[in-house]
Write a protein that holds these residues in place. Structure first.
Motif, PDB file in Angstrom:
ATOM      1  N   GLN A 177       3.788  -4.038   7.873  1.00  0.00           N
ATOM      2  CA  GLN A 177       3.560  -2.917   6.959  1.00  0.00           C
ATOM      3  C   GLN A 177       4.863  -2.503   6.285  1.00  0.00           C
ATOM      4  O   GLN A 177       5.293  -1.359   6.367  1.00  0.00           O
ATOM      5  CB  GLN A 177       2.963  -1.732   7.716  1.00  0.00           C
ATOM      6  CG  GLN A 177       1.537  -1.961   8.193  1.00  0.00           C
ATOM      7  CD  GLN A 177       0.996  -0.762   8.962  1.00  0.00           C
ATOM      8  OE1 GLN A 177       1.752   0.051   9.470  1.00  0.00           O
ATOM      9  NE2 GLN A 177      -0.316  -0.687   9.078  1.00  0.00           N
ATOM     10  N   TYR A 222      -3.756  -0.481  -0.958  1.00  0.00           N
ATOM     11  CA  TYR A 222      -4.550  -0.882   0.196  1.00  0.00           C
ATOM     12  C   TYR A 222      -4.032  -2.238   0.647  1.00  0.00           C
ATOM     13  O   TYR A 222      -3.455  -2.988  -0.150  1.00  0.00           O
ATOM     14  CB  TYR A 222      -6.017  -0.971  -0.220  1.00  0.00           C
ATOM     15  CG  TYR A 222      -6.971  -1.346   0.880  1.00  0.00           C
ATOM     16  CD1 TYR A 222      -7.602  -2.579   0.880  1.00  0.00           C
ATOM     17  CD2 TYR A 222      -7.250  -0.458   1.899  1.00  0.00           C
ATOM     18  CE1 TYR A 222      -8.492  -2.923   1.878  1.00  0.00           C
ATOM     19  CE2 TYR A 222      -8.142  -0.792   2.909  1.00  0.00           C
ATOM     20  CZ  TYR A 222      -8.759  -2.037   2.893  1.00  0.00           C
ATOM     21  OH  TYR A 222      -9.637  -2.364   3.889  1.00  0.00           O
ATOM     22  N   THR A 242      -5.179  -1.136   6.136  1.00  0.00           N
ATOM     23  CA  THR A 242      -4.276   0.008   6.157  1.00  0.00           C
ATOM     24  C   THR A 242      -3.781   0.264   4.743  1.00  0.00           C
ATOM     25  O   THR A 242      -4.245  -0.378   3.792  1.00  0.00           O
ATOM     26  CB  THR A 242      -3.082  -0.246   7.101  1.00  0.00           C
ATOM     27  OG1 THR A 242      -2.367  -1.403   6.636  1.00  0.00           O
ATOM     28  CG2 THR A 242      -3.546  -0.489   8.535  1.00  0.00           C
ATOM     29  N   TYR A 243      -2.862   1.197   4.613  1.00  0.00           N
ATOM     30  CA  TYR A 243      -2.327   1.562   3.310  1.00  0.00           C
ATOM     31  C   TYR A 243      -0.798   1.552   3.389  1.00  0.00           C
ATOM     32  O   TYR A 243      -0.223   1.717   4.474  1.00  0.00           O
ATOM     33  CB  TYR A 243      -2.816   2.963   2.907  1.00  0.00           C
ATOM     34  CG  TYR A 243      -4.306   3.064   2.775  1.00  0.00           C
ATOM     35  CD1 TYR A 243      -5.118   3.118   3.906  1.00  0.00           C
ATOM     36  CD2 TYR A 243      -4.921   3.068   1.524  1.00  0.00           C
ATOM     37  CE1 TYR A 243      -6.498   3.188   3.791  1.00  0.00           C
ATOM     38  CE2 TYR A 243      -6.293   3.141   1.404  1.00  0.00           C
ATOM     39  CZ  TYR A 243      -7.081   3.197   2.543  1.00  0.00           C
ATOM     40  OH  TYR A 243      -8.449   3.264   2.427  1.00  0.00           O
ATOM     41  N   PHE A 276       2.866   2.758   1.114  1.00  0.00           N
ATOM     42  CA  PHE A 276       3.496   3.388  -0.042  1.00  0.00           C
ATOM     43  C   PHE A 276       4.701   2.577  -0.490  1.00  0.00           C
ATOM     44  O   PHE A 276       5.261   1.777   0.275  1.00  0.00           O
ATOM     45  CB  PHE A 276       3.971   4.801   0.309  1.00  0.00           C
ATOM     46  CG  PHE A 276       2.890   5.840   0.275  1.00  0.00           C
ATOM     47  CD1 PHE A 276       2.267   6.253   1.443  1.00  0.00           C
ATOM     48  CD2 PHE A 276       2.486   6.410  -0.931  1.00  0.00           C
ATOM     49  CE1 PHE A 276       1.266   7.223   1.426  1.00  0.00           C
ATOM     50  CE2 PHE A 276       1.494   7.373  -0.959  1.00  0.00           C
ATOM     51  CZ  PHE A 276       0.875   7.772   0.212  1.00  0.00           C
TER      52      PHE A 276
END
Lengths: 110, 118
Positions: A1, A93, A98-99, A101
């Motif tokens: 991530q 996305y 998950t997401y 930024f």
């Protein structure tokens, strides 16, 4: 991530156009039309400016536009105004459901 | 008008727990997924967790997985964030945000500050 990559700062004079890039991978930006952009003034909550790559919510100026090519999304502000000096963040996305930024870009109006 | 109001922030020691609440008004809460997003002092936004409109699925950032739990009570129009085993790096303003239904966050609360310090 890992966070999406944005330039730390972008500047422009009033009335000019600026573009902020947001680079990810095929697992996030490149894989979905789910990129959104947020404007945040100091001490305030973020505000949605663009969603689904290029759609504007009601009430957002049409001087804000979004696009995407491959793994890079872009936010363009045309006719830059003093009140648009703020931090801008992209979001996407991801394939992990998950997401993520972007790192954020400080826009300065000269 | 649609409004989200967070509460529950404060100062907690490392290893401690805290529960944040976010109460919605002006919308049919049960129809919307909800997110928590945080921002450490002077830093960028970090997505924390998401719960679907019906509570059937919950997703977490790796940084909080196993320590934080999101839940919702539609009868109270409220989403919660239970935070356990808190660390100094969890210090941040925590925002709740409504999911637009298109993987964007269209309504945000004002945020609540969480400070993890001894």
């Amino acid at each position: 991530q890992s966070a999406l990559t944005q330039p730390a700062s972008v500047s422009g004079s009033p009335g000019q156009s600026i573009t902020i890039s947001c680079t990810g991978t095929s697992s996030d930006v490149g894989g979905y039309n789910s990129v959104s952009w947020y404007q945040q003034h100091p001490g305030k909550a973020p505000k949605l400016m663009i969603y689904d790559v290029s759609k504007r919510p009601s009430g957002v100026s049409n001087r804000f536009s979004g696009s995407k090519s491959g793994n890079t999304a872009s936010l363009t502000i045309s006719g830059l105004q003093a009140e648009e000096e703020a931090d801008y963040y992209c979001s996407s996305y991801t394939s992990s459901s998950t997401y993520v930024f972007g790192t954020g870009t400080k826009v300065t109006v000269l | 008008q649609v409004q989200l109001v967070e509460s529950g922030g404060g100062v907690v020691q490392p290893g401690g727990s805290l529960r944040l609440s976010c109460t919605a008004s002006g919308l049919t809460f049960s129809k919307h997924g909800m997110h928590w997003v945080r921002q450490a002092p002077g830093k960028g936004l970090e997505w924390v967790t998401f719960i679907r409109y019906d509570g059937s699925n919950k997703y977490y950032a790796d940084s909080v997985k196993g320590r934080f739990t999101i839940s919702r009570d539609d009868s109270k129009n409220t989403v919660y964030l239970q935070m356990n085993s808190l660390r100094a790096e969890d210090t941040a303003v925590y925002y709740c945000a409504k999911d637009k239904g298109t993987t964007a966050y269209d309504i945000w609360g004002q945020g609540t500050m969480v400070t993890v310090s001894s």
